[in-house]
Write an enzyme that holds these catalytic residues in place. Structure first.
Site, PDB file in Angstrom:
ATOM      1  N   ARG A   1       0.824  -1.224   0.000  1.00 38.69           N
ATOM      2  CA  ARG A   1       0.000   0.000   0.000  1.00 38.69           C
ATOM      3  C   ARG A   1       0.852   1.265   0.000  1.00 38.69           C
ATOM      4  O   ARG A   1       0.392   2.331  -0.421  1.00 38.69           O
ATOM      5  CB  ARG A   1      -0.969   0.027   1.186  1.00 38.69           C
ATOM      6  CG  ARG A   1      -1.803   1.313   1.208  1.00 38.69           C
ATOM      7  CD  ARG A   1      -2.955   1.296   2.178  1.00 38.69           C
ATOM      8  NE  ARG A   1      -2.592   0.875   3.499  1.00 38.69           N
ATOM      9  CZ  ARG A   1      -1.880   1.615   4.366  1.00 38.69           C
ATOM     10  NH1 ARG A   1      -1.444   2.809   4.037  1.00 38.69           N
ATOM     11  NH2 ARG A   1      -1.597   1.135   5.563  1.00 38.69           N
TER      12      ARG A   1
ATOM     13  N   TYR B   1     -13.536  13.845 -18.971  1.00 35.90           N
ATOM     14  CA  TYR B   1     -13.862  12.434 -18.776  1.00 35.90           C
ATOM     15  C   TYR B   1     -14.954  12.336 -17.692  1.00 35.90           C
ATOM     16  O   TYR B   1     -14.886  13.033 -16.674  1.00 35.90           O
ATOM     17  CB  TYR B   1     -12.591  11.677 -18.364  1.00 35.90           C
ATOM     18  CG  TYR B   1     -12.877  10.275 -17.919  1.00 35.90           C
ATOM     19  CD1 TYR B   1     -13.217   9.302 -18.844  1.00 35.90           C
ATOM     20  CD2 TYR B   1     -12.846   9.936 -16.580  1.00 35.90           C
ATOM     21  CE1 TYR B   1     -13.516   8.017 -18.440  1.00 35.90           C
ATOM     22  CE2 TYR B   1     -13.139   8.650 -16.164  1.00 35.90           C
ATOM     23  CZ  TYR B   1     -13.476   7.699 -17.098  1.00 35.90           C
ATOM     24  OH  TYR B   1     -13.782   6.433 -16.691  1.00 35.90           O
TER      25      TYR B   1
ATOM     26  N   ASP C   1      -4.616  15.374 -18.207  1.00 34.39           N
ATOM     27  CA  ASP C   1      -4.929  13.953 -18.373  1.00 34.39           C
ATOM     28  C   ASP C   1      -4.467  13.568 -19.779  1.00 34.39           C
ATOM     29  O   ASP C   1      -5.076  13.980 -20.774  1.00 34.39           O
ATOM     30  CB  ASP C   1      -6.440  13.745 -18.193  1.00 34.39           C
ATOM     31  CG  ASP C   1      -6.863  12.292 -18.344  1.00 34.39           C
ATOM     32  OD1 ASP C   1      -6.149  11.526 -19.024  1.00 34.39           O
ATOM     33  OD2 ASP C   1      -7.929  11.934 -17.806  1.00 34.39           O
TER      34      ASP C   1
ATOM     35  N   LYS D   1      -6.011   2.045 -20.346  1.00 36.66           N
ATOM     36  CA  LYS D   1      -6.237   2.255 -21.770  1.00 36.66           C
ATOM     37  C   LYS D   1      -4.970   1.889 -22.555  1.00 36.66           C
ATOM     38  O   LYS D   1      -4.544   0.755 -22.510  1.00 36.66           O
ATOM     39  CB  LYS D   1      -6.692   3.699 -21.992  1.00 36.66           C
ATOM     40  CG  LYS D   1      -7.738   4.179 -20.971  1.00 36.66           C
ATOM     41  CD  LYS D   1      -9.045   3.437 -21.046  1.00 36.66           C
ATOM     42  CE  LYS D   1      -9.988   3.698 -19.881  1.00 36.66           C
ATOM     43  NZ  LYS D   1     -10.259   5.087 -19.559  1.00 36.66           N
TER      44      LYS D   1
HETATM   45  C1  LIG Z   1     -10.738   5.796 -18.504  1.00 37.27           C
HETATM   46  C2  LIG Z   1     -10.293   7.184 -18.276  1.00 37.27           C
HETATM   47  C3  LIG Z   1     -10.067   7.674 -16.979  1.00 37.27           C
HETATM   48  C4  LIG Z   1     -10.336   6.849 -15.737  1.00 37.27           C
HETATM   49  O1  LIG Z   1      -9.520   5.741 -15.675  1.00 37.27           O
HETATM   50  P1  LIG Z   1      -9.884   4.387 -14.863  1.00 37.27           P
HETATM   51  O2  LIG Z   1      -8.656   3.581 -15.068  1.00 37.27           O
HETATM   52  O3  LIG Z   1     -11.112   3.823 -15.469  1.00 37.27           O
HETATM   53  O4  LIG Z   1     -10.099   4.796 -13.439  1.00 37.27           O
HETATM   54  C5  LIG Z   1      -9.627   8.975 -16.850  1.00 37.27           C
HETATM   55  N1  LIG Z   1      -9.417   9.768 -17.920  1.00 37.27           N
HETATM   56  C6  LIG Z   1      -9.629   9.348 -19.177  1.00 37.27           C
HETATM   57  C7  LIG Z   1      -9.386  10.272 -20.313  1.00 37.27           C
HETATM   58  C8  LIG Z   1     -10.074   8.043 -19.400  1.00 37.27           C
HETATM   59  O5  LIG Z   1     -10.292   7.623 -20.651  1.00 37.27           O
END
Ligand SMILES: *Cc1c(COP(=O)(O)O)cnc(C)c1O
Length: 386
Positions: free
Chosen positions: A53, A107, A179, A204
């Site tokens: 953790r 998002y 992001d 992703k």
């Molecule tokens: C999927 C996504 C997130 C969140 O990610 P998780 O791994 O599902 O928590 C944040 N920003 C963007 C642009 C995303 O596509």
């Protein structure tokens, strides 16, 4: 900086941050599936005890260094999900009573966190239009501590004036946060462009195989440590087995994303030319509102596009029912091509009027272009549209 950190992107994706000498000679870092490590018995800092953790397992540390090297940053930290990275980084940067300037197209999870949870943490925010820097100044408050954008918006793939965001943050002493999930370090490296913190959903492209959930925070050693200390308390650490899968996925990141860039462009061009298609949103097309900006900022236009078939919602439903290769699902960035109608998934919480105001039509279909042969994808899309 080590010697490997100066090598090419593909080399860094495989070797940066590795442990030397290799453990028992293994080419691949073993999974440290242990929640207990021997303690020296000396009194030290809580955050320094070796414990999963506390984000200091070898699997977590190697990934942090590798992701930092890919974006040309000092430090990196992996988290249990993209939202763990985003929420923890925002809490760490805004501190007590902080105010955030945040891009208006976000998002869905980030949008919910800001609009639903900020108040209970004593935080506040204002939405800003990413293309109107002159208006940002009017939203500044004495407590404004950060400005937050996304490299490419979902699902229209708009590109904010990222250079203006960096300049504005520097002028006003704000932390600039981005992001970078949709672009990946292959197409855009925010730290090199002057951003303070780059955030990712590794779920992703970085993992790339549609089989785990993970996130990352990348930036200066000082700021990433501030986020790590928060993460240690909030508990969003990445499991060592997921670390192993993410490290494995990362090794092919550059190859995958370059192929997805090429396939998405080829598919977008074919869709534009198809008589059953009303419009296509892809920043690699000269017709896209932010094409020139994307060309200046990015090394590639990405694997995401969206389009509207002629004939409205019925036509979109028919297309989704007829297409054979893609999976109808809301995520992105993996080997399998994914399709979704944003108004039924990522933007289901908005009214039709709110969607229209954002330019998101009821018939809009979003595509995460996968790694299939692009000729097969094009044939499949065309037979479903014909
Ligand atoms: C999927 C996504 C997130 C969140 O990610 P998780 O791994 O599902 O928590 C944040 N920003 C963007 C642009 C995303 O596509």
């Amino acid at each position: 900086m080590t010697k490997i950190d100066r090598f090419g992107l593909q080399t860094r994706a495989i070797h940066a941050g590795r442990i030397e000498p290799r453990i028992e000679g293994a080419a691949v870092l073993p999974i440290f599936q242990s929640s207990v490590f021997e303690h020296a018995g000396e009194r030290g800092d809580y955050h320094d005890v070796r414990y999963p953790r506390l984000n200091n397992l070898p699997n977590q540390l190697v990934l942090g260094r590798r992701l930092a090297a890919l974006e040309g940053a000092e430090s990196g930290l992996v988290t249990a999900s993209g939202m763990a990275a985003i929420s923890t980084a925002l809490l760490a940067m805004l501190g007590e009573g902080g105010h955030l300037l945040v891009q208006d197209q976000l998002y869905g999870g980030t949008h919910s966190f800001v609009t639903h949870d900020f108040r209970s943490f004593g935080l506040s925010f204002d939405f800003i239009a990413p293309d109107d820097p002159a208006a940002w100044r009017t939203k500044l408050r004495p407590t404004t501590r950060a400005i937050y954008v996304e490299t490419l918006t979902n699902p229209l793939l708009r590109v904010a004036d990222h250079r203006a965001v960096v300049a504005f943050a520097r002028e006003h002493g704000l932390v600039s946060m981005i992001d970078n999930t949709f672009a990946t370090p292959v197409n855009f490296r925010p730290i090199e462009a002057g951003f303070d913190l780059s955030l990712h959903s590794c779920t992703k492209y970085l993992n790339g195989h549609n089989d785990l959930v993970a996130g990352a925070v990348i930036g200066s050693a000082e700021q990433v440590l501030r986020v790590k200390n928060r993460l240690d308390h909030l508990g969003g650490s990445l499991d060592p087995h997921a670390c192993y899968l993410l490290e494995r996925g990362l090794k092919t990141l550059v190859l995958r994303v370059r192929q997805q860039n090429a396939s998405a462009l080829a598919l977008a061009e074919r869709l534009v030319a198809h008589r059953a298609v009303k419009c296509v949103n892809y920043p690699g097309l000269a017709s896209h509102a932010n094409h020139l900006r994307a060309r200046e900022l990015f090394d590639g236009f990405g694997g995401m596009l969206s389009f509207e078939p002629r004939g409205g919602v019925e036509a979109a439903r028919r297309f989704l029912g007829r297409v054979e290769l893609p999976v109808n699902g809301p995520s992105l960035g993996g080997a399998e091509t994914l399709l979704t109608r944003p108004v039924t998934t990522s933007h289901a919480g908005l009214t039709p009027e709110e969607c229209t105001a954002l330019g998101i039509g009821q018939a809009l279909v979003r595509v995460s272009v996968g790694l299939e042969d692009v000729a097969d994808l094009i044939r499949d899309f065309e037979q479903a549209l014909d």
